[in-house]
Scaffold this active site. Sequence first.
Site, PDB file in Angstrom:
ATOM      1  N   ARG A   1     -13.856   0.943  -2.245  1.00  0.00           N
ATOM      2  CA  ARG A   1     -13.226   1.188  -0.946  1.00  0.00           C
ATOM      3  C   ARG A   1     -12.904   2.661  -0.746  1.00  0.00           C
ATOM      4  O   ARG A   1     -11.756   3.055  -0.624  1.00  0.00           O
ATOM      5  CB  ARG A   1     -11.962   0.343  -0.779  1.00  0.00           C
TER       6      ARG A   1
ATOM      7  N   ASP B   1      -4.406   2.444   3.813  1.00  0.00           N
ATOM      8  CA  ASP B   1      -5.059   1.426   4.635  1.00  0.00           C
ATOM      9  C   ASP B   1      -4.841   1.744   6.105  1.00  0.00           C
ATOM     10  O   ASP B   1      -3.721   2.092   6.522  1.00  0.00           O
ATOM     11  CB  ASP B   1      -4.508   0.031   4.306  1.00  0.00           C
TER      12      ASP B   1
ATOM     13  N   ASP C   1      -1.887  -2.461  -4.750  1.00  0.00           N
ATOM     14  CA  ASP C   1      -2.770  -2.825  -3.645  1.00  0.00           C
ATOM     15  C   ASP C   1      -3.532  -1.561  -3.238  1.00  0.00           C
ATOM     16  O   ASP C   1      -4.173  -0.944  -4.073  1.00  0.00           O
ATOM     17  CB  ASP C   1      -1.959  -3.439  -2.502  1.00  0.00           C
TER      18      ASP C   1
ATOM     19  N   ASP D   1       0.849  -1.182   0.000  1.00  0.00           N
ATOM     20  CA  ASP D   1       0.000   0.000   0.000  1.00  0.00           C
ATOM     21  C   ASP D   1       0.890   1.239   0.000  1.00  0.00           C
ATOM     22  O   ASP D   1       2.018   1.215   0.502  1.00  0.00           O
ATOM     23  CB  ASP D   1      -0.891   0.013   1.245  1.00  0.00           C
TER      24      ASP D   1
END
Length: 432
Positions: A308, A255, A251, A212
């Site tokens: 997301r 996060d 990815d 990430d």
Amino acid sequence: MRTPTCHGRVITTLVGCTALVLAATGTAQAASHPDLGRQTLAAHDGWASEGTGTTGGSAADADHVFTVTTWDEFRAALTAAAGAPSVIKVKGTIDATSQGCASFEAPGYDFDQYLADYDPAVWGLDAPLTGEQEELRAASADNQKLGIMAFVPADTTIVGVGRDAGIRGASLQIKGVENVIVRNLTIEAPLDCFPAWDPTDGETGAWNSEYDAVVVYGSRHVWVDHNTLTDGRYPDSTLPSYFGEIYQQHDGLLDIVRGADLVTASWNVLADHDKTLMIGNSDSAGADDRDKLRVTLHHNHFDGVVERAPRVRFGKVDAYNNHFTVTAGQKYGYSFGIGIESRLVAEKNSFTLPASVQAGTILKKWKEAPLTASGNYVNGAATDLVAVHNAQYPAEQLASGAGWTPELRTKVNDPRALPGLVGRNAGAGNLC
């Protein structure tokens, strides 16, 4: 340029990032501009302002203020920062992968041979990969991980200098620490040089990537502000396909996972990415995540992202005054993902959708969890997001009422103003 205003005999204006003071004689003199490295999160500005607030490295002494222009200098500064409040100023664009993917390859790794060995026509789709080339791919991936991960210590501010500061190809790890600020950077998502082929993933197998751009893992009091996070030079549309599946090399962008707590993400642009922002990364992580993952998202621009934005598990997440832009023809799944034990409050956001995307798609139900969604606008019209979702997906009904009321907010804008306000002011380069 801001229009000059008169204050007695002095007129103040901003030109680029330079403050000028024009005296009555008309002579221009440089005035000090606020040092971004010394700024702290304002009181009541989201969950990261709770309790002791978030100050980052604002108290750094002169020996703990670093200006870096290369990846090696940046990582050296992170090491030197440990143990004391520190400010790391990034000047220009630094690149963690400037030597290319070949620099991480383990001796003997051959991608063409990898494809030949694990072609489903040869290997099949039933067994996990074994053998020399898979071992060499894993070793190469380990080399990349060591090369691109940067661990941010506690009490640190990382800030871009001027309008063109950025980090490419790196994974910023804010892991197990407190009191971190990241501001004014264009962060290009790392490109996984060695994605793993998993023949057992789904009916036809899949390529799985790591890394990430920014990870908040088990950390508290983190402020991520006025950054631009994007796939940059390598959007998914440029990635090849092998074995009939996209060779996925990205990815997440941001996060927030594994017991992370008290995070504010404000005035960022998150653009041109698939799996964008995940809050809580596993349904089985309740022991770590329950009563944590308190996150505020405000005045962010989610531009051309697929899904997301965010997907939420467990946390009390306050998402207000964000702007979401979906462009015609782009891949789009949903914006808000409602996951296990989540308590999302989504208020006074704005959405710009093409005619091909129905408003009911904005919400996605993963698990039974109530949410509050009020005062939101879609294409300039007030829209009850829960009602339109439930009408569009009668078998996936969502319940209203998150059961809590956010209190840590500064100014809340009319959502109809957000396309212009957020569009002009979010992202890197807008703090000058």
